[in-house]
Design a protein around this motif. Structure first.
Motif, short mmCIF file in Angstrom:
data_model
loop_
_atom_site.label_atom_id
_atom_site.label_comp_id
_atom_site.label_asym_id
_atom_site.label_seq_id
_atom_site.Cartn_x
_atom_site.Cartn_y
_atom_site.Cartn_z
N ASN A 175 13.63 29.27 2.21
CA ASN A 175 12.44 28.66 1.59
C ASN A 175 12.80 27.98 0.27
N ILE A 176 13.71 28.64 -0.48
CA ILE A 176 14.12 28.04 -1.76
C ILE A 176 14.96 26.78 -1.51
N SER A 177 15.94 26.88 -0.60
CA SER A 177 16.84 25.75 -0.36
C SER A 177 16.10 24.57 0.27
N ALA A 178 14.95 24.83 0.90
CA ALA A 178 14.17 23.71 1.45
C ALA A 178 13.70 22.77 0.35
N CYS A 179 13.64 23.28 -0.88
CA CYS A 179 13.20 22.42 -2.00
C CYS A 179 14.26 21.39 -2.38
N LEU A 180 15.45 21.49 -1.79
CA LEU A 180 16.47 20.47 -2.04
C LEU A 180 16.08 19.12 -1.45
N ARG A 181 15.07 19.13 -0.57
CA ARG A 181 14.55 17.87 -0.02
C ARG A 181 13.09 17.69 -0.41
N ASP A 182 12.71 18.28 -1.53
CA ASP A 182 11.34 18.15 -2.01
C ASP A 182 11.06 16.70 -2.39
N ASN A 183 9.79 16.34 -2.37
CA ASN A 183 9.42 14.97 -2.74
C ASN A 183 9.62 14.70 -4.22
N GLU A 184 9.60 15.76 -5.05
CA GLU A 184 9.71 15.60 -6.49
C GLU A 184 11.16 15.82 -6.93
N ALA A 185 11.69 14.85 -7.69
CA ALA A 185 13.08 14.92 -8.13
C ALA A 185 13.32 16.10 -9.05
N VAL A 186 12.34 16.45 -9.89
CA VAL A 186 12.54 17.53 -10.84
C VAL A 186 12.71 18.87 -10.12
N ILE A 187 12.01 19.04 -9.01
CA ILE A 187 12.13 20.29 -8.24
C ILE A 187 13.48 20.32 -7.52
N ARG A 188 13.92 19.18 -6.99
CA ARG A 188 15.23 19.13 -6.33
C ARG A 188 16.34 19.48 -7.31
N GLU A 189 16.24 18.94 -8.51
CA GLU A 189 17.27 19.21 -9.53
C GLU A 189 17.25 20.68 -9.96
N GLN A 190 16.04 21.21 -10.18
CA GLN A 190 15.92 22.61 -10.60
C GLN A 190 16.46 23.54 -9.52
N THR A 191 16.14 23.26 -8.28
CA THR A 191 16.62 24.09 -7.17
C THR A 191 18.14 24.04 -7.07
N LEU A 192 18.70 22.86 -7.23
CA LEU A 192 20.15 22.70 -7.17
C LEU A 192 20.85 23.53 -8.25
N ILE A 193 20.32 23.50 -9.45
CA ILE A 193 20.92 24.25 -10.56
C ILE A 193 20.80 25.76 -10.34
N MET A 194 19.61 26.20 -9.95
CA MET A 194 19.39 27.64 -9.78
C MET A 194 20.23 28.20 -8.64
#
Length: 1408
Positions: free
Chosen positions: A968-987
């Protein structure tokens, strides 16, 4: 009679005539043995006998000369010898006996001294008039005597040096370090190495040295009287001997090169040698031009600090003080000759400069000294000759050899330090444009910024920065002009690399370069648009080569320091970013550059901010040396400038800078606090914070810059042994009562109070706790202050008794929990609570609740949790839609009324709920599904972003529980919002680094999809995370998942092993890269992974693809339907990628990327041999694996594809075409089991070869058929044409003018430039004919053509010398020019038609 008595010790009357005749018959090449008795008598004579004879001969010769000058007659020496029946033939033979005896390797001191004295006597006799008539002269004996020093002077030191010395003049400077050696090597046979070494005492060496001095003086006296006009070989040998004598001993004082000198007053052997070279240049010894050529040629290697024998390539000398001194003396001597001979020597000075440039090596020390030599010699040139040299240097800077282009930059920097020449100094208006310094900077130096070699690029950029430090205003103005129009950056889509259009393979067999004009065809100019210069420089800062990045940083800092470009944040951010460069050397250079810029502009706030952003994070660098450099900079700028403060005392610039920087850390750069704290943690271990420092620091808490003082105090107070607590408490009291204290200062004061809490008495603690509680209950503090206040509250209540501490926290923090709970209930449970909502107050209550709940989990009740949970309740409409999809484990959220709380409140509610979960495991199990659902269906960016942070934080403490929700968390790597994709990648990267999360399921593939993120910054961040953080931890990561990437990204699930992990349909759609529209993205991922494979991984992955992909289709385990065909096609395309080739085979042997292969020294040659052997072994292993594993599968697959008539056959053949390029002659052997396939592969290879040849011909026609329109020499600096490589071994023969061709327009990348070829402005234009040579006497007649491809070894003694001049003057003829050109520059020859008429053929056949 005195002379005859002096001759008695030679016992000439007892010498057998037969022995004398045999000596003369052997041409003095061997030492004939004498009778033992006679030999004993000869050797019994001492040095004094030789000296007496020498003085007698010298006196008689002087008397004879004086009589001849007075017109009188005196008895000649030869008459005296004849009257006394002294045989001259026997005298010469006996002298040769001594001379040859000293040449022996095992000769003792006496033999060597006698040999030198005998040689001196022979040379003195030869210089007396009448020596030729009396048959004293013999060429072999003269050469032996002249060069006797090299045999008689002890050579054992030279032998040791020979073992340690450098082997090659072209040894690469960066790849081998020279070993210590004090004097130059002397030429010796290899057999000498094995001889037993003879050791001589200091007294012995002085005897030999005195004899050497006498010999050299005799040689000089000979040159004063004896002409060598008809003996050029002897003159050449003397030049070589004198050149070697320059190194004989150090010279004390300065040398003077007077035209007439008294030989006996010359103090040292090198001084005598220079005088000898000067005598050889006199008209008495032949054509002065040829003499100058020979002398300059020998001095060339002295200036280059090389040693050169009669054959073979020169070897480098270690530039010791003695070698450098000799080099300087040689340069001054050349300048003296030019001053004396004026125009006669100017052409040879031009040649000498050209050869210094052309034979320079890559070593930086040699280049530096060589450039200084060029600068000193050019100062002797008049204006027009100087302009001609600059024109030659301009063309030389385009040479195909990297070292030539590199050295041209060094020369330019030396020339820029000289006074600028005025255009009036040059009579030729076409050459006047080469005189200004502006031409050197813009057309020679700055043009190298686009060189194909990273070394040259970096050096040019570093020198450009240095130009701004020169005192010349014209130089500074020229650099300003390069960037004066760069108001806006122009980012180019592509860039053209200059240097050479094609790298030429260097000749491994050394060929002596003839000492003649090195003529280089005029080619082109740099011509880059001024507006692009800054953009180009900024790209160089991010170049792939570390050296280029370092030099570009230096250049950029120079431009910023001198206000050439604006000090904007965009430019400075690039500088500070390089402080985190992957290369350690670049990081250090960036830190240094930031320090230089801060020193130059201490009052600029933008520079201050950039310095902090670059230096402070470096204290946590993984490299200790970078940490130390950053800590040193911070210590120097911040800590060391803390002085006592008084209101009346002036704060100097350095102190003002310190407090400005600390002020920025308190406000604009608060994000650097963690790095800053790390620095103080390191310093505290070093006991840097003394009582004086603390006292000085506290004195600043009352100043205007008190915020910075409290910042420093908050960092140092924990590690300080003794503090003035009274002043700190006074500051606390004033802060509590004040309303103007900034947030940052409040936090720092609270931190200080917390650190000193253990030293306070109970009354003081209670008073501060009371202040804190009343402060917190007002909920008027900012969020940062609330967090700091709660932390200080904890510090005040902490004691050794844990229960007592917890009771204190339960009391005070529990009270705050109750207050927050009451407020939330009033808002959420009230009918009109939401309408009267104060958003800021609500957020502060939520934040306070979250912070204090971590200290008193027992005081958090169920009601509190439900109140916070209700903040996240969705709108009733949305809840109704999703109610059926919610799993049973979800809490019943509908028990609260649907609210319309603002997004900010909901975002803070998530954080608070997460903090509550950290202390209660049952809450984690209850709310994780809620968080996961929020990620899937939520629409508020801030809420979902905080949910990602909370779930990753919970994963650290409750790893097993949260692990199920990683998809569920890694699915945010393809989120529509860039800020969420970046935050997910870092975390996720942090969790993977600490191994709280493993590479399970689809996580790896989702990470790889982030590589092709539409936002370049996120894609770059992903690349950094994968390469520099995760791949280092798991080097097999890419190879383990590579094959599954093929199936996963194509959404293929029919394979029995791959792509079987569970995914929802929405996740499959979100991460799918299936289809032709995503092919480019898929292959970008494949290439990225393959580029970071090792050769072993590439080899193994090829075998694995054979077994798991190709074999499945060949055995029809996988159906060859549409999806299967796509997989198979993509597999063949992947196997055809150049990244799949083993680097050990595909990379050029021994050649660094972007550099040209130079002649190797022994170390690099050994490395190249090892690499070649490795390449051969790896190639054989790969060939065997291909035949055994791949070929059978290919044959089988070919049959299957033909049956199915599948279009994948094209991809299979394309793969074979690429793979079989290396085995094109073994196709039938490889595919012996399928003759038809072998024939098809052969046909495909031949077709591809023909297509490549045709394309190459078209390219050559386009390049060589371009314009030959003459460009005026004066406009050469504005020409936008490109450079051509130079070929150092071909002649250009003068021919009649040739018609010009039309220009051709070429397009490279997105820029179009016009390229025109320039012809040299010679009196008669010429076409280059490949491989022609001018022979003696045939310079002005015709050329003798040689077969194509034959290399001609040009030596100094072959061909005819020619001096090229723009004024049309030369020594031999106006058109006799030695050119250096590339094959690409040669004019295309017209193809002749082999057509005969039928009538002519008929007549010919009838005659037969």
């Amino acid at each position: 009679m005195e002379l005859i008595s002096a001759l008695q010790f030679l016992n000439l009357q007892e010498i057998p005539g037969a022995w004398v005749d045999s000596v003369w018959d052997l041409e003095f090449t061997e030492r004939q043995p004498l009778d033992d008795t006679v030999e004993e008598k000869l050797t019994a004579s001492g040095d004094q006998a030789f000296r007496n004879l020498y003085q007698c001969l010298l006196a008689h010769a002087a008397e004879q000369q004086q009589s001849a000058e007075r017109g009188g007659a005196s008895q000649s020496i030869w008459a005296i010898l004849g009257e006394n029946r002294v045989s001259v033939k026997s005298l010469v033979a006996v002298l040769s006996f001594f001379v040859l005896g000293g040449k022996a390797k095992a000769a003792n001191v006496q033999q060597r001294v006698s040999s030198l004295h005998a040689a001196s006597l022979y040379l003195l006799l030869l210089g007396i008039p009448g020596s030729i008539a009396n048959k004293v002269f013999h060429e072999v004996l003269l050469d032996t005597c002249s060069d006797l020093t090299s045999h008689c002077w002890p050579q054992y030191a030279g032998k040791k040096r020979k073992k340690d010395g450098l082997k090659s003049s072209q040894a690469e400077g960066k790849r081998s370090k020279p070993q210590r050696r004090d004097t130059p090597e002397m030429e010796m046979e290899e057999a000498e190495e094995e001889e037993e070494e003879l050791h001589f005492s200091g007294q012995d060496l002085m005897k030999i040295r005195d004899a050497v001095v006498l010999l050299v003086q005799s040689l000089l006296r000979l040159l004063q009287t004896f002409t060598l006009k008809d003996r050029p070989q002897i003159a050449s040998n003397c030049t070589q001997i004198f050149t070697k004598l320059l190194y004989f001993e150090p010279v004390v004082g300065e040398l003077t090169f007077a035209t007439e000198q008294e030989i006996s007053k010359l103090r040292s052997v090198p001084e005598m040698a220079f005088y000898g070279l000067q005598l050889l240049c006199s008209p008495k010894h032949g054509d002065q031009r040829e003499s100058l050529r020979t002398v300059f040629h020998r001095l060339l290697y002295v200036i280059l600090m090389m040693t050169k024998g009669n054959r073979g390539k020169p070897s480098l000398l270690v530039p010791s003080q003695a070698i450098l001194s000799t080099r300087d003396q040689a340069i001054h001597f050349v300048c003296h000759l030019v001053d004396e001979l004026k125009e006669l020597a100017q052409p040879f000075l031009h040649i000498l400069l050209q050869h210094i440039c052309f034979q320079m090596v890559e070593k930086s020390e040699f280049r530096s000294h060589g450039a200084q030599a060029v600068g000193m010699l050019t100062s002797q040139m008049i204006g027009i000759d100087y302009a001609c040299f600059i024109k030659w240097l301009f063309n030389f800077s385009r040479h195909s050899k990297m070292v030539c282009r590199l050295f041209s930059v060094d020369v330019v920097m030396v020339l820029l330090e000289q006074p600028e020449r005025r255009p009036e100094d040059c009579q030729d208006p076409e050459l006047a444009c080469f005189l200004p310094h502006k031409f050197l900077i813009q057309n020679l130096l700055f043009a190298r910024r686009m060189d194909e070699s990273p070394t040259v690029q970096g050096h040019a950029l570093a020198c450009l920065a240095h130009c701004l430090e020169l005192p010349s205003l014209n130089v500074t103005r020229a650099v300003h002009n390069l960037f004066s129009a760069t108001g806006t950056q122009t980012v180019l889509d592509g860039e053209i690399t200059e240097g050479s259009l094609s790298s030429q393979q260097t000749q491994k067999t050394y060929r002596t370069l003839p000492f003649r004009t090195v003529e280089i065809s005029s080619t082109d100019s740099s011509g880059c648009d001024v507006k692009e210069n800054l953009a180009l420089l900024l790209r160089r800062v991010k170049d792939s080569k570390p050296n280029v990045r370092k030099s570009a940083l230096q250049a950029l800092v120079g431009l910023l320091k001198h206000d050439v470009i604006p000090t904007s944040w965009e430019n400075l951010a690039i500088l500070s970013e390089r402080c985190r460069d992957p290369a350690v050397s670049v990081k250090k250079k960036a830190l240094q550059c930031m320090g230089e810029l801060l020193t130059a502009k201490p009052g600029c706030s933008v520079v201050q901010k950039a310095w902090l952003q670059g230096v402070v994070p470096a204290v946590m660098d993984s490299e200790n040396s970078v940490q130390d450099k950053a800590l040193e900079a911070l210590d120097q700028v911040l800590l060391s400038q803390v002085k006592p403060y008084t209101a009346s005392r002036h704060v100097d610039a350095s102190q003002r800078l310190t407090w400005d920087l600390l002020g920025l850390l308190c406000h604009d750069c608060q994000n650097l606090s963690r790095y800053f704290s790390r620095a103080f943690a390191i310093w505290s271990k070093q006991n840097k914070f003394t009582a004086t420092f603390i006292t000085n620091l506290i004195s600043h808490t009352e100043a205007d810059h008190a915020a910075g003082a409290w910042l420093l105090l908050s960092k140092v107070v924990a590690s300080s042994p003794k503090l003035p607590y009274g002043k700190i408490l006074d500051a606390w009291d004033s802060m509590v009562s004040s309303k103007d204290v900034s947030v940052a200062t409040c936090c720092h004061v609270l931190c200080v109070i917390g650190d000193i809490a253990a030293h306070l008495n109970e009354d003081t603690k209670d008073r501060i706790v009371s202040d804190l509680m009343s402060w917190l209950k007002t909920f008027s503090l900012s969020l940062d202050v609330i967090s700091a206040a709660v932390e200080t509250l904890y510090q005040l209540g902490r004691s050794e008794d844990i229960k007592q501490t917890q009771a204190f926290l339960n009391q005070h923090c529990g009270e705050l929990v109750s207050v927050c709970e009451a407020y939330l209930a009033a808002i959420i449970l009230s009918d009109k609570g939401a309408q009267n909502l104060n958003e800021e107050l609500m957020i502060k209550h939520l934040h306070t609740l979250g912070v204090v709940s971590l200290h008193c989990p027992a005081k958090v009740g169920k009601r509190t949790v439900l109140l916070v949970e209700s903040v996240l309740t969705a709108h009733s409409e949305k809840l109704a839609e999703c109610q059926e999809e919610l799993p049973a484990s979800l809490p019943l959220l509908s028990q609260f009324k649907a609210n319309s709380l603002p997004t900010r409140v909901r975002a803070h509610g998530v954080i608070t709920l997460g903090k509550l979960c950290l202390q209660h495991e049952e809450l984690v199990q209850k709310y994780l599904p809620v968080f996961a659902r929020e990620l899937e269906v939520g629409t508020e960016v801030a809420v979902r972003n905080n949910v990602v942070v909370i779930m990753c934080d919970l994963c650290v403490r409750y790893t097993n529980i949260v692990d199920h929700y990683i998809p569920n968390i890694s699915a945010c790597l393809r989120d529509n919002e860039a800020v969420i994709r970046e935050q997910t990648l870092i975390m996720l990267t942090n969790l993977l680094q600490e191994e709280f999360v493993k590479w399970k399921g689809s996580l790896f593939f989702r990470f790889m999809v982030a590589l092709v993120d539409p936002v370049p910054a996120i894609a770059s961040l992903c690349e950094y995370c994968l390469l520099h953080l995760l791949l280092k931890k798991n080097p097999e990561m890419f190879s383990q998942h590579f094959i599954e990437c093929i199936f996963h990204f194509n959404s293929y699930s029919k394979h029995k092993s791959y792509n079987k992990f569970p995914q929802t349909e929405s996740e499959k759609v979100r991460f799918s890269l299936k289809g032709a529209q995503y092919r480019e993205k898929r292959f970008r991922i494949y290439r990225f992974m393959l580029e970071h494979f090792t050769d072993a991984q590439r080899f193994n992955i090829t075998n694995k693809i054979n077994q798991t992909v190709l074999a499945c289709f060949a055995d029809e385990e996988l159906p060859l339907d549409a999806d299967g065909a796509e997989i198979l096609s993509e597999t063949f395309k992947i196997m055809s990628l150049k990244e799949m080739k083993l680097q050990a085979i595909s990379s050029p042997t021994g050649v660094m990327a972007g550099e040209e292969p130079e002649e190797e020294n022994m170390a690099t040659m050994a490395k190249a041999v090892l690499q070649a052997a490795q390449k051969k072994v790896v190639s054989q292993v790969q060939k065997k694996a291909f035949i055994e594993n791949t070929v059978p599968l290919i044959i089988s697959l070919k049959s299957v594809l033909e049956q199915k008539r599948s279009p994948v056959q094209r991809d299979l053949m394309a793969y074979l075409q690429v793979t079989m390029q290396e085995y094109r002659n073994e196709v039938k052997e490889f595919f012996s089991g399928d003759e038809q396939l072998a024939a098809e592969v052969e046909f495909a290879l031949k077709t591809a070869e023909r297509e490549r040849e045709m394309e190459q011909k078209m390219v050559n026609c386009t390049l060589t058929g371009g314009a030959r329109t003459r460009t005026p020499q004066g406009s050469v600096q504005n020409s936008p044409t490109r450079s051509r490589p130079l070929h150092p071994f071909s002649f250009a023969t003068p021919q009649p003018p040739r018609p010009n061709h039309l220009s051709v327009r070429l397009s490279q990348t997105d820029r179009r430039t016009y390229r025109s070829k320039q012809e040299q402005h010679v009196e008669s234009k010429s076409i280059t004919l490949e491989g022609t040579v001018m022979t003696k006497g045939a310079v002005n007649s015709r050329a003798i053509s040689t077969p194509k491809g034959v290399n001609i070894n040009l030596t100094f003694d072959e061909g005819v010398s020619a001096i090229f001049s723009d004024r049309g003057t030369s020594l031999v003829g106006e058109s006799s020019v030695l050119h250096f050109q590339s094959n690409e520059q040669q004019a295309p020859r017209l193809r002749q038609w082999n057509v005969q008429s039928p009538l002519r053929q008929k007549k010919r056949s009838s005659k037969v």
